[in-house]
Scaffold this motif. Structure first.
Motif, PDB file in Angstrom:
ATOM      1  N   LYS A   1      -7.518   2.147   8.823  1.00 11.11           N
ATOM      2  CA  LYS A   1      -8.658   1.039   8.572  1.00 11.11           C
ATOM      3  C   LYS A   1      -7.923   0.406   7.415  1.00 11.11           C
ATOM      4  O   LYS A   1      -7.411  -1.040   6.807  1.00 11.11           O
ATOM      5  CB  LYS A   1      -9.669   1.940   6.955  1.00 11.11           C
ATOM      6  CG  LYS A   1     -10.632   0.504   6.042  1.00 11.11           C
ATOM      7  CD  LYS A   1     -11.412   0.848   4.822  1.00 11.11           C
ATOM      8  CE  LYS A   1     -10.800   1.606   4.377  1.00 11.11           C
ATOM      9  NZ  LYS A   1     -10.989   2.616   3.051  1.00 11.11           N
ATOM     10  N   GLY A   2      -6.703   0.763   6.348  1.00 12.03           N
ATOM     11  CA  GLY A   2      -5.443   0.649   6.359  1.00 12.03           C
ATOM     12  C   GLY A   2      -4.850  -0.511   6.746  1.00 12.03           C
ATOM     13  O   GLY A   2      -4.140  -2.058   6.314  1.00 12.03           O
ATOM     14  N   GLN A   3      -5.147  -0.928   8.163  1.00  4.80           N
ATOM     15  CA  GLN A   3      -4.372  -1.738   8.960  1.00  4.80           C
ATOM     16  C   GLN A   3      -5.046  -3.555   8.541  1.00  4.80           C
ATOM     17  O   GLN A   3      -4.644  -4.276   8.443  1.00  4.80           O
ATOM     18  CB  GLN A   3      -4.496  -1.316  10.572  1.00  4.80           C
ATOM     19  CG  GLN A   3      -3.610  -0.449  10.990  1.00  4.80           C
ATOM     20  CD  GLN A   3      -2.288  -0.992  11.228  1.00  4.80           C
ATOM     21  OE1 GLN A   3      -1.602  -1.974  12.008  1.00  4.80           O
ATOM     22  NE2 GLN A   3      -1.386  -0.513  10.188  1.00  4.80           N
TER      23      GLN A   3
ATOM     24  N   ASN B   1       0.900   1.047   6.131  1.00  2.00           N
ATOM     25  CA  ASN B   1       0.449   0.005   6.527  1.00  2.00           C
ATOM     26  C   ASN B   1       0.730  -0.972   7.513  1.00  2.00           C
ATOM     27  O   ASN B   1       0.431  -2.687   7.665  1.00  2.00           O
ATOM     28  CB  ASN B   1      -0.887  -0.889   5.958  1.00  2.00           C
ATOM     29  CG  ASN B   1      -1.850   0.035   5.865  1.00  2.00           C
ATOM     30  OD1 ASN B   1      -1.494   1.099   5.480  1.00  2.00           O
ATOM     31  ND2 ASN B   1      -2.020  -0.476   4.746  1.00  2.00           N
TER      32      ASN B   1
ATOM     33  N   GLU C   1      -6.863  -3.515   6.135  1.00  2.00           N
ATOM     34  CA  GLU C   1      -6.744  -4.148   4.928  1.00  2.00           C
ATOM     35  C   GLU C   1      -5.330  -4.972   4.575  1.00  2.00           C
ATOM     36  O   GLU C   1      -5.589  -6.220   3.937  1.00  2.00           O
ATOM     37  CB  GLU C   1      -6.873  -3.157   3.696  1.00  2.00           C
ATOM     38  CG  GLU C   1      -8.904  -2.354   3.918  1.00  2.00           C
ATOM     39  CD  GLU C   1      -8.471  -1.242   3.106  1.00  2.00           C
ATOM     40  OE1 GLU C   1      -7.217  -0.904   2.422  1.00  2.00           O
ATOM     41  OE2 GLU C   1      -9.490  -0.885   2.547  1.00  2.00           O
ATOM     42  N   ALA C   2      -4.809  -4.567   5.374  1.00  2.00           N
ATOM     43  CA  ALA C   2      -2.599  -5.202   4.901  1.00  2.00           C
ATOM     44  C   ALA C   2      -3.139  -6.091   5.778  1.00  2.00           C
ATOM     45  O   ALA C   2      -2.791  -7.560   5.182  1.00  2.00           O
ATOM     46  CB  ALA C   2      -2.172  -4.595   6.284  1.00  2.00           C
ATOM     47  N   ALA C   3      -3.675  -6.255   7.032  1.00  2.00           N
ATOM     48  CA  ALA C   3      -4.142  -7.875   7.595  1.00  2.00           C
ATOM     49  C   ALA C   3      -5.130  -8.526   6.009  1.00  2.00           C
ATOM     50  O   ALA C   3      -5.070 -10.028   6.505  1.00  2.00           O
ATOM     51  CB  ALA C   3      -4.608  -7.866   8.984  1.00  2.00           C
ATOM     52  N   ARG C   4      -5.995  -8.844   6.163  1.00  2.00           N
ATOM     53  CA  ARG C   4      -6.654  -9.211   5.309  1.00  2.00           C
ATOM     54  C   ARG C   4      -6.099  -9.947   4.384  1.00  2.00           C
ATOM     55  O   ARG C   4      -6.125 -10.695   3.480  1.00  2.00           O
ATOM     56  CB  ARG C   4      -8.090  -7.942   4.589  1.00  2.00           C
ATOM     57  CG  ARG C   4      -8.519  -8.652   3.700  1.00  2.00           C
ATOM     58  CD  ARG C   4      -9.940  -9.737   3.747  1.00  2.00           C
ATOM     59  NE  ARG C   4     -10.737  -9.649   2.885  1.00  2.00           N
ATOM     60  CZ  ARG C   4     -11.451  -8.444   2.216  1.00  2.00           C
ATOM     61  NH1 ARG C   4     -11.506  -7.784   2.338  1.00  2.00           N
ATOM     62  NH2 ARG C   4     -12.062  -9.408   0.737  1.00  2.00           N
ATOM     63  N   VAL C   5      -5.713  -8.567   3.258  1.00  2.00           N
ATOM     64  CA  VAL C   5      -4.348  -9.488   2.188  1.00  2.00           C
ATOM     65  C   VAL C   5      -3.545 -10.532   2.724  1.00  2.00           C
ATOM     66  O   VAL C   5      -3.135 -11.245   1.578  1.00  2.00           O
ATOM     67  CB  VAL C   5      -4.015  -7.893   1.797  1.00  2.00           C
ATOM     68  CG1 VAL C   5      -2.579  -8.183   0.319  1.00  2.00           C
ATOM     69  CG2 VAL C   5      -4.920  -7.589   1.029  1.00  2.00           C
TER      70      VAL C   5
ATOM     71  N   PHE D   1       1.072  -0.988  -0.006  1.00  2.00           N
ATOM     72  CA  PHE D   1      -0.019   0.100   0.372  1.00  2.00           C
ATOM     73  C   PHE D   1       1.140   1.060  -0.075  1.00  2.00           C
ATOM     74  O   PHE D   1       2.056   1.231   0.313  1.00  2.00           O
ATOM     75  CB  PHE D   1      -1.013   0.424   1.204  1.00  2.00           C
ATOM     76  CG  PHE D   1      -1.773  -0.591   1.160  1.00  2.00           C
ATOM     77  CD1 PHE D   1      -2.642  -0.964   0.705  1.00  2.00           C
ATOM     78  CD2 PHE D   1      -1.129  -2.358   2.367  1.00  2.00           C
ATOM     79  CE1 PHE D   1      -3.869  -2.392   1.086  1.00  2.00           C
ATOM     80  CE2 PHE D   1      -2.301  -2.854   2.143  1.00  2.00           C
ATOM     81  CZ  PHE D   1      -3.394  -3.511   1.145  1.00  2.00           C
TER      82      PHE D   1
END
Ligand code: ADP
Ligand code: MG
Lengths: 242, 222
Positions: free
Chosen positions: B115-117, A89, B119-123, A85
């Motif tokens: 929110k990026g945290q 992150n 999303e990073a975990a999800r990815v 990203f």
């Protein structure tokens, strides 16, 4: 077989249609740079590729596996697609090494002993071997982004998606991140990057895709597209980035 | 004149009261936080019905007086043929009370994590629950830790009320002593100082735990 295969992809946010029929094939080992104006749908396209956004219609296949909303769990998907990203992150409460080891341990249930040598080697390969025990907050932006790359690679994805990963960096830190990407490209990783680094796209990329108003407006061999744009929109866009 | 010596014969009663206050507080705090951590997540990301039920429970507790909740349990449970000791009823009431407030506080903490945290975990392949546990929870707690600390102290102070159903904690002890020696002013001065001491000790304990849990924040201050 294409590594990434996108057919007639549509995506709207409410009344705002953002992707208007995207067709895209990406072969294994290709380095594809997606360029275009802000708001043209580049991020949305990437985010559809790893289901951070669910597409409305059309189809996406990654490494021969079709993504259809519920069909693939986050865990399965992570074996095919990784993502970096713009805002790094990193997990702030985990040391650098733990950031890299967390997903293999939590998602795949690997033991710390099994993961740690790999994590150290990955950090070594992005030039941060000695930062294993540092906190993310102690690193520069460029270092954080390199950790993020190592973290993504720890899941051994087939395709790596990068959304403007140097845009948040001070200019003098951009180079160190691009060098890591270049090394990955040379090693045969399939890369899909949204980028403003035209020099990188031209020198390292195999292909450039120009998006305009939710469609692929022009694409082709990187040098050809950037040196000899065909459409007035791309000419204008390239002129505005110089 | 103040006459603290008249309290001396009762020092044991005081100590017993303090011990009771301490242990009901510790148990209610541990239980309440342990329940609030999953509740906060379920409130945000759980199935709609469960989320709604937790929401109703939280609002019910936050909009009624603690003493009424206490009486409700103390006099209500026997009506359902459940016979529990006064102390058990007090523990249930305190836990339910803290859980509701802590759920709301932790929920705010979760929402404050970028929110990026997630999303990073999800990815990286994590399920929503894995992402909450390993990625979101600690930064979320770090953001609301002072509020959470205060809430736990409020529950300790609020435990004075459980003397009303004859749990022999600190306030009960004070009431008992001043009814014997008729030195209410001195007695309540001592009780006040005890509460103050316990509150300060709690704050320090929380700070100690916080330093261990949120050591990464030091790292951020380059
Ligand atoms: N989560 C979202 N909700 C609503 N609209 C969005 C969302 N994400 C992107 N958009 C809209 O989609 C359009 C394309 O955005 P984006 O894909 O981020 O473009 P780019 O990355 O090319 O700048 C923009 O108009 C943006 O406002
Ligand atoms: Mg974008």
């Amino acid at each position: 077989m294409s590594m990434v295969r996108v057919d007639a992809l549509y995506k709207s946010f409410g009344a705002n249609q953002v992707l208007k029929g995207i067709d895209l094939r990406i072969q294994e080992g290709e380095v594809v740079s997606i360029i275009g104006r802000s708001g043209s749908g580049k991020s949305t396209l990437l985010r559809c590729l790893n289901q951070l956004e669910l597409h409305d219609s059309g189809s996406i296949e990654i490494n021969g596996k079709r993504l259809d909303g519920e069909a693939m769990s986050a865990r399965q998907l992570s074996e095919h697609v990784g993502m970096i990203f713009q805002s790094f992150n990193l997990f702030p409460h985990r040391r650098v090494g733990e950031n890299v080891m967390l997903a293999p341990m939590v998602v795949r249930g690997e033991s710390r002993e099994a993961v740690e040598p790999r994590a150290r080697a990955l950090l070594e390969s992005v030039g941060l071997g000695e930062k294993f025990d540092a906190w993310p907050g102690q690193l520069s932006g460029g270092q954080q982004q390199r950790v993020a790359i190592a973290r993504a690679l720890a899941m051994a994805p087939k395709v790596l998606l990068c959304d403007e990963i140097t845009s948040a960096l001070d200019p003098e830190l951009v180079g160190e991140v691009l060098r890591v990407l270049e090394k990955l490209a040379v090693d045969g990783m399939t890369l899909v990057l949204v980028t403003h680094e035209m020099r990188f796209a031209r020198e390292v990329g195999s292909r450039v895709v120009f998006m305009h108003q939710g469609k692929i407006h022009e694409q082709g061999d990187a040098k050809r597209v950037l040196d000899d744009p065909q459409t007035p929109e791309l000419k204008q866009f390239l002129a505005s980035t110089r | 004149m103040l006459d603290f010596l008249s309290l001396l014969p009762y020092w044991q009663v005081f100590v017993e009261g303090i011990v009771t206050t301490l242990w009901v507080t510790v148990v209610a705090t541990l239980l309440g936080l342990a329940i609030a951590v999953p509740f906060a997540w379920l409130r945000l990301e759980g199935p709609r019905l469960l989320s709604a039920l937790i929401g109703i429970y939280v609002e019910l507790i936050r909009n009624t007086p603690f003493i009424v909740q206490l009486f409700f349990i103390y006099f209500g449970l026997p009506a359902l043929d459940l016979r529990l000791s006064a102390t058990s009823c007090a523990l249930i009431a305190m836990t339910l009370n803290l859980t509701a407030y802590a759920t709301e506080i932790i929920r705010a903490g979760i929402q404050a994590v970028p929110k990026g945290q997630r999303e990073a975990a999800r990815v990286l392949g994590m399920s929503p629950l894995q992402s909450y546990r390993h990625v979101v929870l600690v930064p979320a707690l770090s953001r609301i830790y002072p509020a959470l600390t205060s809430q736990c102290i409020i529950v300790m102070l609020g435990s004075a009320v459980i003397s009303q159903i004859s749990v022999e904690e600190l306030t009960y002890a004070a009431n008992f002593i001043q009814s014997r020696n008729f030195r209410s002013f001195e007695t309540y001065i001592v009780a006040t100082l005890c509460y103050l001491g316990i509150a300060i000790a709690m704050r320090q304990s929380f700070e100690y735990i916080g330093r261990r849990l949120f050591g990464f924040l030091q790292g951020e201050q380059r």
